[in-house]
Design a protein around this motif. Sequence first.
Motif, short mmCIF file in Angstrom:
data_model
loop_
_atom_site.label_atom_id
_atom_site.label_comp_id
_atom_site.label_asym_id
_atom_site.label_seq_id
_atom_site.Cartn_x
_atom_site.Cartn_y
_atom_site.Cartn_z
N LYS A 18 5.20 -20.64 -6.42
CA LYS A 18 3.93 -20.05 -6.81
C LYS A 18 2.79 -20.81 -6.16
N PHE A 19 1.91 -20.07 -5.49
CA PHE A 19 0.79 -20.67 -4.77
C PHE A 19 -0.53 -20.08 -5.29
N ILE A 20 -1.56 -20.91 -5.31
CA ILE A 20 -2.88 -20.44 -5.66
C ILE A 20 -3.62 -20.04 -4.39
N LEU A 21 -4.34 -18.92 -4.45
CA LEU A 21 -5.15 -18.47 -3.33
C LEU A 21 -6.59 -18.31 -3.80
N PRO A 22 -7.49 -19.17 -3.35
CA PRO A 22 -8.90 -18.97 -3.68
C PRO A 22 -9.46 -17.78 -2.91
N TYR A 23 -10.59 -17.31 -3.37
CA TYR A 23 -11.29 -16.22 -2.69
C TYR A 23 -12.65 -16.76 -2.30
N ILE B 290 -9.88 -16.66 -8.00
CA ILE B 290 -8.56 -17.04 -7.50
C ILE B 290 -7.56 -15.93 -7.83
N TYR B 291 -6.45 -15.92 -7.11
CA TYR B 291 -5.29 -15.12 -7.50
C TYR B 291 -4.06 -15.87 -7.01
N TYR B 292 -2.87 -15.32 -7.31
CA TYR B 292 -1.64 -16.07 -7.08
C TYR B 292 -0.69 -15.33 -6.14
N PHE B 293 0.04 -16.12 -5.38
CA PHE B 293 0.99 -15.62 -4.39
C PHE B 293 2.36 -16.22 -4.72
N TYR B 294 3.37 -15.37 -4.78
CA TYR B 294 4.71 -15.79 -5.16
C TYR B 294 5.70 -15.59 -4.00
N LYS C 130 24.96 -9.42 3.10
CA LYS C 130 26.33 -9.91 3.11
C LYS C 130 26.56 -10.90 1.97
N PRO C 131 27.78 -11.03 1.47
CA PRO C 131 28.08 -12.13 0.55
C PRO C 131 27.67 -13.46 1.17
N GLY C 132 26.90 -14.23 0.44
CA GLY C 132 26.37 -15.48 0.97
C GLY C 132 25.04 -15.33 1.67
N GLY C 133 24.60 -14.08 1.90
CA GLY C 133 23.32 -13.85 2.55
C GLY C 133 22.15 -13.98 1.59
N TRP C 134 20.95 -13.98 2.14
CA TRP C 134 19.75 -14.26 1.37
C TRP C 134 18.76 -13.09 1.43
N VAL C 135 18.00 -12.93 0.36
CA VAL C 135 16.90 -11.97 0.28
C VAL C 135 15.66 -12.72 -0.17
N GLU C 136 14.54 -12.46 0.48
CA GLU C 136 13.29 -13.14 0.13
C GLU C 136 12.16 -12.13 0.04
N PHE C 137 11.43 -12.16 -1.06
CA PHE C 137 10.22 -11.36 -1.25
C PHE C 137 9.03 -12.30 -1.36
N GLN C 138 7.97 -11.94 -0.68
CA GLN C 138 6.72 -12.67 -0.79
C GLN C 138 5.66 -11.68 -1.27
N ASP C 139 5.08 -11.94 -2.44
CA ASP C 139 4.14 -10.95 -2.95
C ASP C 139 3.14 -11.56 -3.92
N ILE D 234 17.97 -21.29 -11.29
CA ILE D 234 16.58 -20.92 -11.08
C ILE D 234 15.78 -22.19 -10.84
N ILE D 235 15.21 -22.30 -9.69
CA ILE D 235 14.37 -23.45 -9.36
C ILE D 235 12.95 -22.95 -9.15
N THR D 236 12.04 -23.44 -9.95
CA THR D 236 10.65 -22.99 -9.88
C THR D 236 9.75 -24.11 -9.42
N THR D 237 8.95 -23.84 -8.43
CA THR D 237 7.98 -24.80 -7.92
C THR D 237 6.60 -24.19 -8.00
N ASN D 238 5.69 -24.84 -8.70
CA ASN D 238 4.34 -24.34 -8.88
C ASN D 238 3.39 -25.14 -8.00
N HIS D 239 2.85 -24.48 -6.98
CA HIS D 239 1.91 -25.14 -6.07
C HIS D 239 0.46 -24.89 -6.50
#
Length: 336
Positions: free
Chosen positions: A256-261, A323-327, A190-199, A11-16
Amino acid sequence: MAETTAQDQTIITTNHAPANVEVDTSYEDDSSYGDELSSYTASLTSSVLEYRHENGRRYHKYRDGSYLLPNDESESDRLDMLHELCLMVLHRKLYLAPIKHPQRVIDLATGTGLWAIDFADEHPEAQVIGCDLSPIQPSLVPPNVKFLVDDIESEWAYEKDPFDFVHARYLAGSIKDFGRLVKQCYRSVKPGGWVEFQDFDPYPASLDGSLHGTGLERYHNEVYGAFEEAGYEVRPGPKLEQWFKDAGFVNIHVEKFILPYGIWPKDKHLKTLGAWSQAQAEAGYEAGALAILTRYKNWTKEEVIALASQARADARRRDLHMIYYFYIVYGQRPEH
C-alpha cells in the motif's frame, strides 16, 4: 510489516503510507506554483478501428459502452503519465511479483501498451501479449510483443495455453466484476505462475480535513457515485487481497502506497509523486466525467465542464492537502 498464515495462504502486507505527511510551508508561500508544477512534470480489422465520437471526445466502438473513458490522443497522453507515475512509485520497477524467466506474459487492458513494451525490452526471452478494447498502441514495438483487441470481461480462451505472469493495472472504474476477473486470471496462469494487480482507491482524503466541502470533493462524489450506480467497481485497491484469496492464490503480498495530490508535501519524493498525480488528474477530469454523467445521469456537456473546472481550480489551492492510496497485490497459483 505483518505476516499471517491461514490454511495454505500466506498474506504479507507492507504499508508504505505514513500516518502523516508534512506540508512544505514554503510551497504555500510561493507564488510560482505553475512554474514549479511544470518543472516536476517537465494486425487489426477495420471494425475495431471504428470509433464513437461524442461531446468532442473519441471512444472505442468495439463492445461500445463497456468502457466509459475516451481513447483519443489526449487520453493516451494521460495514460502515459500514469505509467510514469507508477514507475516512480515503484522506483522504476515494472512489477513486484518474484517471477523468474517468464516465457509467456499478458498485460490486461494494456492501454497505450507502454508496460508491455517495457516488459518485453526487459525480458527479451518472453512473448508478451497486450490486450485492450482499443487499438491505440504503437506499431513499432519489440519483436516479442503483440497487441490484441479483446474484452477481458468476456470469456477467455487462454486456459489451454496459460501464462507465466498475468499483469493488470489501474482498472478502477472499468470493471464490473473484479472477483470473476481475478478467477479468470487464476485459471489462465500456469501452476506456480504469478498474477499481479496494481490499482487505486481513488476516493480522495485529506489528513487535515482540508478537502471537506470543496468542488474537488463534489467532483469525486458525483462521478464515482455515478460509476458505482452503473455497476462499476471504483475502489478495487483495498479489495484485491480478498479477491485473490477467493480465487485460490497463495503467497499473496499486499503493498500500500500513499499518493499525494499536488506539490504540497515537504518530502522530495512525495512532492514529485504529487506533481505527476495532479498533472494526470487535471488532464482527466472531463474525460472521466463526460460519458458517465451525460449517458447515465442526464447531465449536459456544459454542466460536466463546469464541474471539472471547479475541481481543477480547487486542486490548485495551496491550502488543500489531498491524498489517495495505491495498492499492489500479487499472488501465486499453487504448484499442485
